[in-house]
Design an enzyme around this catalytic site. Structure first.
Site, PDB file in Angstrom:
ATOM      1  N   GLU A 117       0.798  -1.225   0.000  1.00 29.47           N
ATOM      2  CA  GLU A 117       0.000   0.000   0.000  1.00 29.47           C
ATOM      3  C   GLU A 117       0.830   1.275   0.000  1.00 29.47           C
ATOM      4  O   GLU A 117       0.509   2.216   0.713  1.00 29.47           O
ATOM      5  CB  GLU A 117      -0.936  -0.023   1.208  1.00 29.47           C
ATOM      6  CG  GLU A 117      -0.251   0.093   2.593  1.00 29.47           C
ATOM      7  CD  GLU A 117       0.149  -1.243   3.198  1.00 29.47           C
ATOM      8  OE1 GLU A 117       0.340  -2.208   2.440  1.00 29.47           O
ATOM      9  OE2 GLU A 117       0.278  -1.305   4.432  1.00 29.47           O
ATOM     10  N   HIS A 139      -8.213  -3.746  -1.069  1.00 30.57           N
ATOM     11  CA  HIS A 139      -7.413  -3.844   0.148  1.00 30.57           C
ATOM     12  C   HIS A 139      -6.339  -2.748   0.194  1.00 30.57           C
ATOM     13  O   HIS A 139      -6.221  -2.014   1.182  1.00 30.57           O
ATOM     14  CB  HIS A 139      -6.780  -5.235   0.236  1.00 30.57           C
ATOM     15  CG  HIS A 139      -5.956  -5.447   1.465  1.00 30.57           C
ATOM     16  ND1 HIS A 139      -6.409  -6.156   2.556  1.00 30.57           N
ATOM     17  CD2 HIS A 139      -4.711  -5.022   1.786  1.00 30.57           C
ATOM     18  CE1 HIS A 139      -5.478  -6.156   3.497  1.00 30.57           C
ATOM     19  NE2 HIS A 139      -4.429  -5.483   3.049  1.00 30.57           N
ATOM     20  N   GLU A 140      -5.567  -2.636  -0.878  1.00 30.96           N
ATOM     21  CA  GLU A 140      -4.489  -1.633  -0.871  1.00 30.96           C
ATOM     22  C   GLU A 140      -5.067  -0.221  -0.796  1.00 30.96           C
ATOM     23  O   GLU A 140      -4.521   0.651  -0.127  1.00 30.96           O
ATOM     24  CB  GLU A 140      -3.584  -1.794  -2.095  1.00 30.96           C
ATOM     25  CG  GLU A 140      -2.985  -3.191  -2.297  1.00 30.96           C
ATOM     26  CD  GLU A 140      -2.345  -3.808  -1.063  1.00 30.96           C
ATOM     27  OE1 GLU A 140      -1.935  -3.063  -0.157  1.00 30.96           O
ATOM     28  OE2 GLU A 140      -2.269  -5.053  -1.005  1.00 30.96           O
ATOM     29  N   HIS A 163      -6.084   0.824   2.702  1.00 32.66           N
ATOM     30  CA  HIS A 163      -4.951   1.239   3.538  1.00 32.66           C
ATOM     31  C   HIS A 163      -4.730   2.758   3.514  1.00 32.66           C
ATOM     32  O   HIS A 163      -4.052   3.293   4.386  1.00 32.66           O
ATOM     33  CB  HIS A 163      -3.670   0.554   3.072  1.00 32.66           C
ATOM     34  CG  HIS A 163      -3.418  -0.778   3.719  1.00 32.66           C
ATOM     35  ND1 HIS A 163      -3.370  -0.943   5.082  1.00 32.66           N
ATOM     36  CD2 HIS A 163      -3.181  -2.005   3.184  1.00 32.66           C
ATOM     37  CE1 HIS A 163      -3.104  -2.225   5.355  1.00 32.66           C
ATOM     38  NE2 HIS A 163      -2.995  -2.892   4.223  1.00 32.66           N
ATOM     39  N   GLU A 190      -3.993  -3.967   9.527  1.00 32.05           N
ATOM     40  CA  GLU A 190      -4.521  -5.005   8.649  1.00 32.05           C
ATOM     41  C   GLU A 190      -5.937  -5.463   9.005  1.00 32.05           C
ATOM     42  O   GLU A 190      -6.701  -5.828   8.123  1.00 32.05           O
ATOM     43  CB  GLU A 190      -3.562  -6.201   8.622  1.00 32.05           C
ATOM     44  CG  GLU A 190      -2.164  -5.864   8.092  1.00 32.05           C
ATOM     45  CD  GLU A 190      -2.160  -5.330   6.668  1.00 32.05           C
ATOM     46  OE1 GLU A 190      -3.208  -5.379   5.993  1.00 32.05           O
ATOM     47  OE2 GLU A 190      -1.093  -4.853   6.219  1.00 32.05           O
ATOM     48  N   ASP A 236       8.585  -9.605  10.265  1.00 35.67           N
ATOM     49  CA  ASP A 236       7.918 -10.216   9.115  1.00 35.67           C
ATOM     50  C   ASP A 236       7.048 -11.395   9.546  1.00 35.67           C
ATOM     51  O   ASP A 236       6.066 -11.730   8.888  1.00 35.67           O
ATOM     52  CB  ASP A 236       8.953 -10.707   8.093  1.00 35.67           C
ATOM     53  CG  ASP A 236       9.570  -9.555   7.312  1.00 35.67           C
ATOM     54  OD1 ASP A 236       9.041  -8.424   7.401  1.00 35.67           O
ATOM     55  OD2 ASP A 236      10.578  -9.779   6.620  1.00 35.67           O
ATOM     56  N   TYR A 261      -5.062  -9.880  10.246  1.00 33.64           N
ATOM     57  CA  TYR A 261      -5.988  -9.579   9.154  1.00 33.64           C
ATOM     58  C   TYR A 261      -7.413 -10.030   9.485  1.00 33.64           C
ATOM     59  O   TYR A 261      -8.326  -9.228   9.633  1.00 33.64           O
ATOM     60  CB  TYR A 261      -5.547 -10.295   7.870  1.00 33.64           C
ATOM     61  CG  TYR A 261      -4.268  -9.762   7.263  1.00 33.64           C
ATOM     62  CD1 TYR A 261      -4.307  -8.941   6.141  1.00 33.64           C
ATOM     63  CD2 TYR A 261      -3.027 -10.081   7.799  1.00 33.64           C
ATOM     64  CE1 TYR A 261      -3.142  -8.466   5.556  1.00 33.64           C
ATOM     65  CE2 TYR A 261      -1.860  -9.599   7.230  1.00 33.64           C
ATOM     66  CZ  TYR A 261      -1.913  -8.796   6.107  1.00 33.64           C
ATOM     67  OH  TYR A 261      -0.766  -8.319   5.545  1.00 33.64           O
TER      68      TYR A 261
HETATM   69 ZN   LIG Z   1      -2.673  -4.921   4.013  1.00 32.47          ZN
END
Ligand SMILES: [Zn+2]
Length: 649
Positions: A316, A340-341, A344, A363, A418, A426
C-alpha cells in the site's frame, strides 16, 4: 498488504508469513521463528516474562526519545550495472531532549561514505560508527552531532543484496528489453536502502531526486507526474508525513494510463491496457470509500504493476500501490487486492500502527474495509463469499498456531517482524470489528470509524491508544451492547471468543453436495453446471477435495474444466496443489512454468513444500535452482528453507 489467500488446513502447516501488505503472503517457517527467538532486541528491552511495553519499538535501534526525523531529502543515483543505489540522504531532526549525542539510526548492509551535520546548509564532517550487526535488525549507525545540529547529511551506497531492493534483468520483465528495480520496505527493510529511523512510530515527509538511465522512468510513493519527460532525472515530493516503511521506489520501462480523474496505472507497455481494464473500478472504489470514511487525503491514487517476481500480492505505498501482475485475471475476480491496498489509504497510511505488535490496527481495519468496499461495488453475494473465505483462512491458521501467535497484540520481541504477517491480524482483526458492527449497527459503527480516522489522522498509534479511544466513545455510548472484558479478550487472548460471528455464503454451501455427488460417482464432472461460478467458488470447490484422488478422477476434472490450462492464477494454484500431492503428471509442465514465471510467495512456498512433502524433493531442487536467479531475495530465503531445511540460507 492484500487479499484472500485460500489455503486449506493442509497447506497452512506451521506457516508464518511476511512482508508486503498483501494478506498473508507466506514467508518464514516455524523453524525460522524458532531461531529468531534466540536473537535479542536492542537496548535489552526484553524481559523474561513481562509483557511488551506499548509504544516501544523492539525492531529499531533509533533513539526516538531524543531525536525525531521530520523530513528526508534524497538525492540518489540508480546503477543497474553494479546493482547499487548511491547518493545522499539529508535528514532534518527535531531534538526532544538536551542530550546531543549520539544520534542513532537504522541501517542494513549500507556502505556509509561520510556524514556531515550542522544547521541548514552549514554542515561539517562528523564522526560516525557502525555498531554490531543483528541478524534481524541490521546495524546501528551512531553519529556524533555538533551542538544544536538539526541537519545530518549521509553519503552512502546500498549493497547489491539489499533486503529491500530487487534488481531484475531485462528477461525477468514483461517487455524483456530493459532492467527493472523495485523496493519493498515493510516491515523493516527501508534501512537497507536509506539510513533513517526505521520505525512506524516516526512520521516524516520526503523529497527526492532520482537519477536513472535516461530510457527508464522512476516512480515513488509520492507526487508522480505522468507527464514528466523520460530524461533520467525525476523529482518527487511527499508532503504528508508517512512512516519509513511506506517510502518506495521503482524504476523501469513504465508508461501511464489514466483510469479515472484521480486514478491511473503505471506498468510496462505490454501490461498497461490489460491492467487498466482489469482495475477500471478503482475510481468507483475510491469514491465509495470516501463516502463512508471521509475524504481521500493523498491527492492521486495510482497503481504500479510490477513484474511477476514481486513476492507479495500488493503493497500500500501511498499514492502508488505496488501490485502483483498475477491478479490480472481478465474478469476482475481478484480485484479485492486493489480494494485492500486502497483501504490502507485510511487504515494504515493515515492511521498507522506505532509498532509491529500493533499491526492488526493496520490489517484488521483494512480487511474489514476491503469487505465493505467489495460489497459496495460488487454486491452482497461477493461480500459474503469474501467474508466466508476469510473466516476459513482464519480457522485454518488457528488450527496450526501456538497460542502466543493467535493474539492480535502479538509479542514480537526477539523475532523478525515479518513473522507477524499471519491471518491473525488480518482476519481476526476484521472479525472483531465485524462483531462490533453487528452489536451496535452498521450506521453507528461507520460513524465511529469515520471519527476514528479523523481523530488519529497522520498519527501512529498503539493498541492501547485504540482501547482508550474506544473507552471514551463506543463503550460509553453502548454500555448495553458492548463489554470491555470481551473486547480485551479479542485483543489479548488467543483464539476466537465464543459466540463470535461466523460468516457463511450460500454460494459455497450449495457446492458441497455437488462435490460429494461427483466423488461418489453419482454425477459426471462434465454434468456439473459451472457456467456462472466465480473464482471464489472454484477455489472453494477444489480446496475442499479430499487429500487423495484417483488418476481417472484427476483426468476427468482436468478434461471437464481445463484446470491445467486455467488462466486464473488462484485456480491454477489450487489445481496444482492437488496435482502435486496426487502425482498427476499431465500438470507438471504447467507446474514448472508456474514456479519459474511467478515469484509470489503465497503460491511458491506452499507448492515447494507440497513437492517436498510428497517425496518430489529432487524435482523441487531442480526447478528452484533454475528459477531462483529470477526470485526476490526474500523468496529465495524462504523457499531455500522449505527445500533444503531450516538451516539453509
Ligand atoms: Zn494490508
Amino acid at each position: 498488504m492484500s487479499p484472500r489467500i485460500l489455503y486449506t488446513t493442509l497447506l497452512i502447516g506451521a506457516l508464518a508469513f511476511a512482508g508486503g501488505c498483501t494478506k498473508s503472503e507466506p514467508e518464514s517457517s516455524s523453524a525460522q521463528v524458532a531461531d529468531a527467538v534466540q536473537s535479542k532486541s536492542p537496548g535489552d528491552k526484553q524481559q523474561a516474562q513481562a509483557a511488551p511495553e506499548p509504544g516501544v519499538d523492539y525492531h529499531s535501534f533509533a533513539n526516538t526519545d531524543d531525536f525525531l526525523v521530520k523530513h528526508v531529502d534524497l538525492d540518489l543515483e540508480v546503477h543497474f550495472d553494479r546493482k547499487v543505489i548511491e547518493g545522499e540522504a539529508k535528514l532534518q531532526l527535531e531534538r526532544l531532549t538536551d542530550q546531543k549525542n549520539p544520534l542513532v539510526l537504522d541501517t542494513r548492509d549500507l556502505h556509509i561514505e561520510s556524514v556531515r551535520a550542522g544547521h541548514g546548509s552549514q554542515l561539517q564532517p562528523v564522526k560516525f560508527t557502525l555498531g554490531k550487526t543483528d541478524p534481524h535488525l541490521g546495524t546501528p549507525l551512531s553519529i556524533e552531532l555538533p551542538q544544536n545540529a538539526t541537519t545530518v547529511a549521509i553519503r552512502y551506497s546500498t549493497s547489491p543484496d539489499a533486503s529491500g531492493v530487487q534488481w531484475l534483468e531485462p528477461q525477468q520483465t514483461a517487455g524483456g528489453d530493459f532492467p527493472f528495480l523495485f523496493t519493498q520496505a515493510q516491515a523493516i527493510h527501508a534501512r537497507s536502502f536509506i539510513p533513517l529511523q526505521d520505525s512506524p512510530k516516526v512520521r516524516m515527509t520526503y523529497n527526492a531526486t532520482i537519477r536513472t538511465p535516461p530510457e527508464l522512468r522512476a516512480v515513488m510513493s509520492a507526487n508522480n507526474d505522468p507527464q514528466a519527460a523520460k530524461d533520467g532525472v525525476y523529482e518527487f515530493s511527499m508532503p504528508q508525513p508517512i512512516p519509513s516503511y511506506l517510502i518506495a521506489l521503482a524504476v523501469g520501462d513504465l508508461d501511464f494510463k489514466p483510469m479515472g480523474e484521480r486514478t491511473g496505472v503505471y506498468a510496462e507497455p505490454e501490461l498497461l491496457d490489460a491492467a487498466a481494464a482489469e482495475f477500471e473500478d478503482t475510481e468507483s472504489m475510491l469514491e465509495a470509500t470516501e463516502k463512508v470514511y471521509g475524504p481521500y487525503r493523498w491527492d492521486r491514487y495510482d497503481l504500479l504493476i510490477l513484474p511477476p517476481s514481486f513476492p507479495f500480492g500488493g503493497m500500500e505505498n501511498p499514492r502508488l500501490s505496488f501490485i502483483t501482475p498475477t491478479v490480472i485475471a481478465g474478469d476482475k475476480s481478484l480485484v479485492a487486492l486493489i480494494a485492500h491496498e486502497l483501504a490502507h489509504s485510511w487504515s494504515g497510511n493515515l492511521v498507522t500502527n506505532a509498532s509491529w505488535r500493533d499491526l492488526w490496527l493496520n490489517e484488521g481495519f483494512t480487511t474489514y474495509l476491503t469487505n465493505r468496499i467489495m460489497q459496495n461495488i460488487y454486491g452482497d453475494e461477493r461480500y459474503r463469499m469474501e467474508m466466508a473465505l476469510g473466516y476459513d483462512d482464519l480457522e485454518a491458521d488457528l488450527a496450526d498456531r501456538e497460542d502466543r501467535d493467535e493474539i492480535m497484540a502479538i509479542d514480537l520481541r526477539g523475532r523478525d517482524p515479518d513473522d507477524v504477517f499471519s491471518n491473525i491480524p488480518y482476519e481476526k482483526g476484521s472479525l472483531f470489528l465485524y462483531e462490533l458492527e453487528q452489536k451496535i449497527g452498521r450506521e453507528a459503527f461507520d460513524q465511529f470509524l469515520l471519527d476514528y480516522f479523523n481523530h488519529f489522522s497522520f498519527e501512529s498509534i498503539t493498541t492501547e491508544d485504540f482501547l482508550a479511544y474506544l473507552q471514551q466513545t463506543l463503550l460509553q455510548q453502548y454500555p448495553q451492547q458492548l463489554d470491555e472484558a470481551r473486547i480485551r479478550q479479542w485483543i489479548y487472548e488467543p483464539g476466537i471468543p465464543e459466540g463470535a460471528p461466523h460468516p457463511r455464503s450460500d454460494a459455497f454451501t450449495k457446492l458441497d453436495p455437488l462435490r460429494d455427488q461427483w466423488l461418489g460417482g453419482e454425477i459426471a464432472a462434465a454434468d456439473i453446471d459451472t457456467g456462472d461460478w466465480t473464482f471464489h467458488q472454484w477455489k472453494y470447490f477444489l480446496d475442499g477435495m479430499p487429500e487423495k484422488l484417483s488418476e481417472s478422477q484427476l483426468r476427468e476434472l482436468d478434461s471437464a474444466f481445463g484446470l491445467t490450462d486455467s488462466k486464473n492464477n488462484e485456480i491454477a494454484f489450487s489445481w496444482l496443489m492437488i496435482a502435486v500431492r496426487n502425482d498427476y503428471q499431465p500438470a507438471f509442465a504447467r507446474l514448472e512454468d508456474f514456479l519459474t514465471s511467478i515469484g509470489r510467495n503465497k503460491f511458491l512456498r506452499p507448492l515447494y513444500r507440497n513437492l517436498v512433502d510428497s517425496g518430489k524433493q529432487e524435482m523441487a531442487v531442480r526447478i528452484f535452482e533454475e528459477a531462483k536467479a529470477g526470485y526476490h531475495p526474500l523468496t529465495v530465503k524462504v523457499n531455500s528453507r522449505v527445500i533444503y531445511g531450516p538451516d539453509a540460507s
